[in-house]
Structure formats: C-alpha cells, structure tokens
Scaffold this motif. Structure first.
Motif, PDB file in Angstrom:
ATOM      1  N   MET A 112       0.832  -1.199   0.000  1.00 50.93           N
ATOM      2  CA  MET A 112       0.000   0.000   0.000  1.00 50.93           C
ATOM      3  C   MET A 112       0.864   1.245   0.000  1.00 50.93           C
ATOM      4  SD  MET A 112      -2.838   1.270   2.781  1.00 50.93           S
ATOM      5  CE  MET A 112      -1.671   2.136   3.814  1.00 50.93           C
ATOM      6  N   ASN A 113       0.488   2.238  -0.816  1.00 50.76           N
ATOM      7  CA  ASN A 113       1.156   3.532  -0.843  1.00 50.76           C
ATOM      8  C   ASN A 113       0.275   4.576  -0.146  1.00 50.76           C
ATOM      9  OD1 ASN A 113       3.189   2.380  -2.556  1.00 50.76           O
ATOM     10  ND2 ASN A 113       1.765   2.635  -4.266  1.00 50.76           N
ATOM     11  N   ILE A 114       0.891   5.671   0.258  1.00 47.22           N
ATOM     12  CA  ILE A 114       0.154   6.708   0.985  1.00 47.22           C
ATOM     13  C   ILE A 114       0.547   8.077   0.444  1.00 47.22           C
ATOM     14  CG2 ILE A 114      -0.346   7.733   3.243  1.00 47.22           C
ATOM     15  CD1 ILE A 114       0.961   4.889   4.269  1.00 47.22           C
ATOM     16  N   LEU A 115      -0.435   8.831  -0.023  1.00 46.98           N
ATOM     17  CA  LEU A 115      -0.230  10.201  -0.485  1.00 46.98           C
ATOM     18  C   LEU A 115      -1.038  11.121   0.425  1.00 46.98           C
ATOM     19  CD1 LEU A 115       0.736  12.358  -2.512  1.00 46.98           C
ATOM     20  CD2 LEU A 115      -1.247  11.778  -3.939  1.00 46.98           C
ATOM     21  N   TRP A 116      -0.334  11.934   1.206  1.00 48.73           N
ATOM     22  CA  TRP A 116      -0.969  12.836   2.160  1.00 48.73           C
ATOM     23  C   TRP A 116      -0.743  14.267   1.661  1.00 48.73           C
ATOM     24  CZ3 TRP A 116      -0.213  12.393   8.193  1.00 48.73           C
ATOM     25  CH2 TRP A 116      -1.065  13.300   8.831  1.00 48.73           C
ATOM     26  N   ILE A 117      -1.806  14.873   1.160  1.00 48.37           N
ATOM     27  CA  ILE A 117      -1.743  16.236   0.632  1.00 48.37           C
ATOM     28  C   ILE A 117      -2.273  17.196   1.693  1.00 48.37           C
ATOM     29  CG2 ILE A 117      -2.474  17.789  -1.219  1.00 48.37           C
ATOM     30  CD1 ILE A 117      -3.103  15.207  -2.864  1.00 48.37           C
ATOM     31  N   CYS A 118      -1.456  18.180   2.051  1.00 53.86           N
ATOM     32  CA  CYS A 118      -1.870  19.154   3.061  1.00 53.86           C
ATOM     33  C   CYS A 118      -1.626  20.563   2.537  1.00 53.86           C
ATOM     34  CB  CYS A 118      -1.111  18.946   4.369  1.00 53.86           C
ATOM     35  SG  CYS A 118      -1.634  20.069   5.693  1.00 53.86           S
ATOM     36  N   THR A 119      -2.693  21.326   2.396  1.00 49.34           N
ATOM     37  CA  THR A 119      -2.557  22.734   2.032  1.00 49.34           C
ATOM     38  C   THR A 119      -2.315  23.542   3.302  1.00 49.34           C
ATOM     39  OG1 THR A 119      -4.948  23.063   2.175  1.00 49.34           O
ATOM     40  CG2 THR A 119      -4.047  22.457   0.030  1.00 49.34           C
ATOM     41  N   ASP A 120      -2.139  24.840   3.142  1.00 50.38           N
ATOM     42  CA  ASP A 120      -1.861  25.699   4.297  1.00 50.38           C
ATOM     43  C   ASP A 120      -2.907  26.810   4.370  1.00 50.38           C
ATOM     44  OD1 ASP A 120      -0.767  27.207   6.354  1.00 50.38           O
ATOM     45  OD2 ASP A 120       1.277  27.025   5.615  1.00 50.38           O
ATOM     46  N   GLN A 121      -3.636  26.845   5.466  1.00 51.14           N
ATOM     47  CA  GLN A 121      -4.574  27.940   5.736  1.00 51.14           C
ATOM     48  C   GLN A 121      -5.807  27.887   4.838  1.00 51.14           C
ATOM     49  OE1 GLN A 121      -2.308  31.328   7.185  1.00 51.14           O
ATOM     50  NE2 GLN A 121      -3.782  32.737   6.317  1.00 51.14           N
ATOM     51  N   GLN A 122      -6.319  26.685   4.619  1.00 42.91           N
ATOM     52  CA  GLN A 122      -7.488  26.525   3.751  1.00 42.91           C
ATOM     53  C   GLN A 122      -8.717  26.132   4.574  1.00 42.91           C
ATOM     54  OE1 GLN A 122      -7.072  23.778   0.478  1.00 42.91           O
ATOM     55  NE2 GLN A 122      -9.164  24.112  -0.222  1.00 42.91           N
ATOM     56  N   ARG A 123      -9.739  26.955   4.536  1.00 41.49           N
ATOM     57  CA  ARG A 123     -10.972  26.674   5.245  1.00 41.49           C
ATOM     58  C   ARG A 123     -11.796  25.616   4.522  1.00 41.49           C
ATOM     59  NH1 ARG A 123     -13.518  32.544   5.881  1.00 41.49           N
ATOM     60  NH2 ARG A 123     -15.462  31.541   5.321  1.00 41.49           N
ATOM     61  N   ALA A 124     -12.709  25.015   5.260  1.00 40.60           N
ATOM     62  CA  ALA A 124     -13.461  23.887   4.718  1.00 40.60           C
ATOM     63  C   ALA A 124     -14.439  24.281   3.622  1.00 40.60           C
ATOM     64  CB  ALA A 124     -14.215  23.175   5.844  1.00 40.60           C
ATOM     65  N   ASP A 125     -14.885  25.529   3.615  1.00 40.65           N
ATOM     66  CA  ASP A 125     -15.937  25.925   2.668  1.00 40.65           C
ATOM     67  C   ASP A 125     -15.387  26.415   1.334  1.00 40.65           C
ATOM     68  OD1 ASP A 125     -14.816  28.325   3.461  1.00 40.65           O
ATOM     69  OD2 ASP A 125     -16.697  29.235   4.141  1.00 40.65           O
ATOM     70  N   THR A 126     -14.233  25.890   0.923  1.00 36.26           N
ATOM     71  CA  THR A 126     -13.582  26.412  -0.284  1.00 36.26           C
ATOM     72  C   THR A 126     -13.405  25.358  -1.370  1.00 36.26           C
ATOM     73  OG1 THR A 126     -11.440  26.044   0.789  1.00 36.26           O
ATOM     74  CG2 THR A 126     -12.372  28.265   0.925  1.00 36.26           C
ATOM     75  N   LEU A 127     -14.241  24.331  -1.354  1.00 38.10           N
ATOM     76  CA  LEU A 127     -14.233  23.330  -2.416  1.00 38.10           C
ATOM     77  C   LEU A 127     -15.650  23.168  -2.935  1.00 38.10           C
ATOM     78  CD1 LEU A 127     -12.010  20.504  -0.849  1.00 38.10           C
ATOM     79  CD2 LEU A 127     -11.297  22.304  -2.424  1.00 38.10           C
TER      80      LEU A 127
END
Length: 486
Positions: free
Chosen positions: A1-16
C-alpha cells in the motif's frame, strides 16, 4: 500500500465545490471526494501552522508533541509518522513545507532544523519568497527558479494593495511541489518500493498571490462573490484579541485594517484566495491522473486536508490568530482508496486531525505508537463502524502560539460538541474584559452572538466547561509509558 498525504496551508473547509462552494473550480478534488469519504466536521488542533502540523504528524496534541507555538523546535525525541513507516520499509518523501521547527529566525538561516523524521526524499520550501529570515539559501524552490533563470517576483496589484500578481502557473511553488511528488512516485515505482509522500503546498496561505491567469477568471464576476460575514459591533462582546486584529492583522499598522478596506478589496482578496485553490486543484488532478495511468490508484491511500483555516474578512478580521471560528479550525478532509474504502460517502462524524496518524498506521498494518493520542478512522472508512459516529467532541488549543499576539498574551482552548462551541480564554495577567465565547451553531451558524455571559445559556456553558476540562486532562502526555505497578 502507498500513501499520499496532501496538506494545504490555511485553507478553510468551505472552499471546495464538494463542500458547496459555487465559485471555486475544483473538479479534481470533487472527484477525489466521490472516490472516497468526505468529512464535513474535521477540526484542526490549533489555528496556526506549527502546532497543528506537529500534532497531526505525531498523532499527539500540541502541548504533548513539543510544538505548541510557531517558532518553537519540536523535541528531538518526537516520533513522526514517516519515521514509523520508514522503519517498516516505506520510502518516504516530502515536498513543500514541514514547519515543525523554527523557520524564521537568525539561528536557522540554512534550513529548518530536522530530527529523525523518516524522510529520505526531502524537497523543502517553507515559503516560496526568498526573503531574509525565511531560509532562502536552502529553499529548494528558490534554487530551482534560479536554475530557470528566473527571480521570484510577485508585485502588488495597482488596484488593490492586498493582492499580488503571483508567479506564472508553470513556475509557481504549487506546481513545483507537485513536480517533486511525481518525480518521487516515479522513482518509487521503478524500484517497486511502498511509499509515503507528504505533499505540503504553501498556498492558499497569504500573501494572496495567484498566477494572473487564474485570478483573471474571477474578475468579470467579482461582484458575485460574497462579502465577509461580519456584523458591525459584534466584537464588542468578544475577547480583546479580536478587536485588536480588527484594527489590523497581526498588530501591524495598515495591514488589513478592516474598516479601511473597500468592498472591492474584500472581494478581490476572496477571488485571489479561490484562484490559489483552483491551481491546487489542477495539480491534484495531475497526481490522480498519474496514479490511475500507472495502476496505483487502488493501491494508494489518498488524504487531502489543511493545517487550519483563514478568516478571509469574516468577523471583521483577516489571516489567523487566537480564535476558533469555523473558518479558523474547520478544515476540509477527503480520504480515498478505491477498492478498499467504499466511495461516494459523506461522514458527519466529529473528527480531529490527530486521528490521521493512527488511521494511517492501521491502514498500513503498523503497530500504533504508544505515545499517540488520536482515534483511528479506519473502521469508519472501511464500514466496520458507523459512518457518522466517531467522537463526542473535538478540541483545539492556542497557547501563546504566535509572537504577533503578545499584548496581551493569548492563551485559549476550545471544545465543540457538534452544536455548541465553547472557547475559554486563559488570562495569565487577569486583564481580559471577556473571558470566553459560547455559540449555538444550530441557531447561530455564523457565530456572531456570544452567549458566554447570557444567563439563559448558563447550563450549556457549565456543561461545556466541564467537557473542556475533561478534554484538557485527556491531552496530557501518555509518555513515558508505565512499566510497573510502582
């Protein structure tokens, strides 16, 4: 199994788009949401960078992991998730930010101090701008730009001094971070290695500087964008930090003074923020396409989240600080692994980012490190436990986390039970004229009306104070482990 963890910085939940935002263009992240589980109530354990990142990389609360402030170095003894994975044969890499130690100080001009973090592939760029004090000599993105014969230049717009014209998309740090991730994934595939990758974009963190072509999409419909959610006078019944920041983010004269900004300023900042997220989405699409093309999509656990949120003018403030509004601590969280995690599901369970490290350990069949304090989501994800039931409450803390909030010093804690949110200000000098906040998000989803001193809310206040007390006790460090009866 591989793992890709994408983390943005300072992004609120209501922006997708998948979270109901009709303005952003996020088809790839919306696609990721359909592939797995979208969490509607995921919360950061601190509303600023380093404590949150130290927390979710160790699966421990900020006060326990050794990073409760920006500018603080993580303890040498801290055990990070990639180290655990490396010890089990994983090839581990990172591009972009790490930020679990000091990154803007005369004592760390070369690079961010590293411990035994487990990363073999380390393409570090804390901040794309190569200014003094931000480790510019070893900022690999800056060095790459120099190899292209380019300088990092993001001039202010002539029509709004709060927004800058960013680097072209092909030269942007967001694109560069993705290029590094693809290079890593290709190398791991070539040598048939299980891999873990931390992809840590700097955006949509301020300064608000998307590529010009991405901002252009919003200019013709700028008037359609919402203005900040702020009610004149609402801060009078709230902690003093918020009234200070209403006069200028980070106590800096002239820096985002709300009352001096025009409606166009507010909308243009929001457009720039959305445009930065649009570029992130495009880059996530490149990653998903690569995984699918190379037959690794069903063998890769993909996580997308952010370390904390952004005020974006709501409540009359910009950036971040010692406050726990939804747009500060409520973050996006998407988790997918086609073929293992049934997709097209939405979970309303209360979730903390501390839960992610244990989730990954369980998914990878690793023993849970005894110092971790989270609660694995794996059974929820794989339909072995209820989709909407995980925690009774979520907890977040801010203990003098940012040097910009020092007069007075800011110490506060939050607990949220899914309806009522309580914030207690811990005043070391007994100077505050408001010692807490209490909101009923069912009746007041915008968190404008502070019920902390309202007699009719006294019973809920007491209940939440007791819950906060219990949660604070539960964040005590479980290490060192007891070895005997006495």
């Amino acid at each position: 199994m591989n793992i890709l963890w994408i983390c943005t910085d300072q992004q609120r939940a209501d922006t997708l788009g998948c979270y109901g935002n009709p303005y952003v263009h996020t088809p790839n992240l919306d696609r990721l949401a359909r592939m797995g589980v979208r969490f509607t109530r995921a919360y950061s354990q601190c509303p600023v960078c380093a404590p949150s990142r130290g927390s979710f990389l160790t699966g421990r609360y900020p006060r326990a992991c050794g990073v409760r402030q920006n500018g603080q170095d993580i303890d040498d003894r801290a055990v990070l998730l990639p180290r655990l994975l490396k010890e089990q044969g994983y090839f581990c890499g990172l591009s972009g930010k790490l930020h679990i130690s000091a990154c803007h100080d005369s004592t760390c001009k070369i690079t961010e101090r590293r411990i035994n973090d487990g990363y073999d592939f380390f393409r570090w760029s804390h901040h794309p701008a190569p200014f003094a004090g931000t480790n510019w000599p070893m900022n690999e993105y800056s060095m790459w730009l120099a190899q292209q014969g380019r300088d990092y230049k993001t001039p202010d717009r002539t029509d709004c001094r709060y927004v800058q014209t960013g680097m072209p998309a092909s030269l942007h740090q967001t694109t560069w971070c993705t290029d590094q991730a693809l290079q890593f994934m290709e190398s791991a595939q070539r040598y048939d290695l299980p891999w873990f990758f931390s992809l840590n974009y700097f955006d949509p963190h301020h300064p608000f500087d998307p590529p010009a072509e991405y901002l252009e999409r919003y200019l013709d419909r700028l008037d359609e964008l919402p203005l900040p959610d702020y009610i004149e006078g609402e801060l009078e019944e709230k902690p003093v930090f918020q009234r200070i920041d209403h006069q200028g983010a980070y106590d800096t004269p002239g820096n985002f003074v709300y009352d001096e900004m025009t409606q166009r300023d507010h909308r243009l900042i929001r457009a720039a923020y959305y445009a930065m997220i649009d570029l992130i989405d495009e880059q996530v699409g490149r990653l998903l396409d690569w995984l699918e093309k190379n037959g690794q999509l069903e063998n890769t656990l993909i996580i997308f989240t952010s370390d904390h949120g952004e005020n974006l003018g709501d409540h009359g403030m910009y950036l971040k600080g010692p406050y726990f509004y939804e747009h500060n601590v409520h973050v996006p969280l998407l988790i997918a692994m086609p073929g293992v995690i049934p997709g097209a599901r939405t979970s309303d369970a209360l979730v903390e980012l501390t839960d992610l490290a244990e989730t990954i350990c369980e998914a990878a069949q690793l023993p849970i490190y005894e110092g971790m304090q989270g609660k694995s989501l794996w059974n929820l994800l794989t339909q072995k436990s209820p989709l909407h039931d995980h925690r009774r409450s979520v907890y977040s803390e801010y203990y003098n986390c940012n040097i910009n909030h020092r007069n007075p010093l800011a110490f506060a804690s939050m607990v949220f039970d899914g309806r009522y949110k309580l914030v207690r200000v811990h005043d070391p000098n007994d100077l505050q004229d408001c010692t807490g906040e209490l909101y009923d998000l069912e009746q007041d989803p915008g968190e404008h009306h502070n019920l902390y001193a309202v007699p009719g809310a006294a019973q809920q206040k007491l209940r939440l104070l007791e819950m906060l007390c219990d949660r604070m006790v539960q964040t005590c460090d479980p290490l060192p482990i007891r070895r005997a009866y006495w």
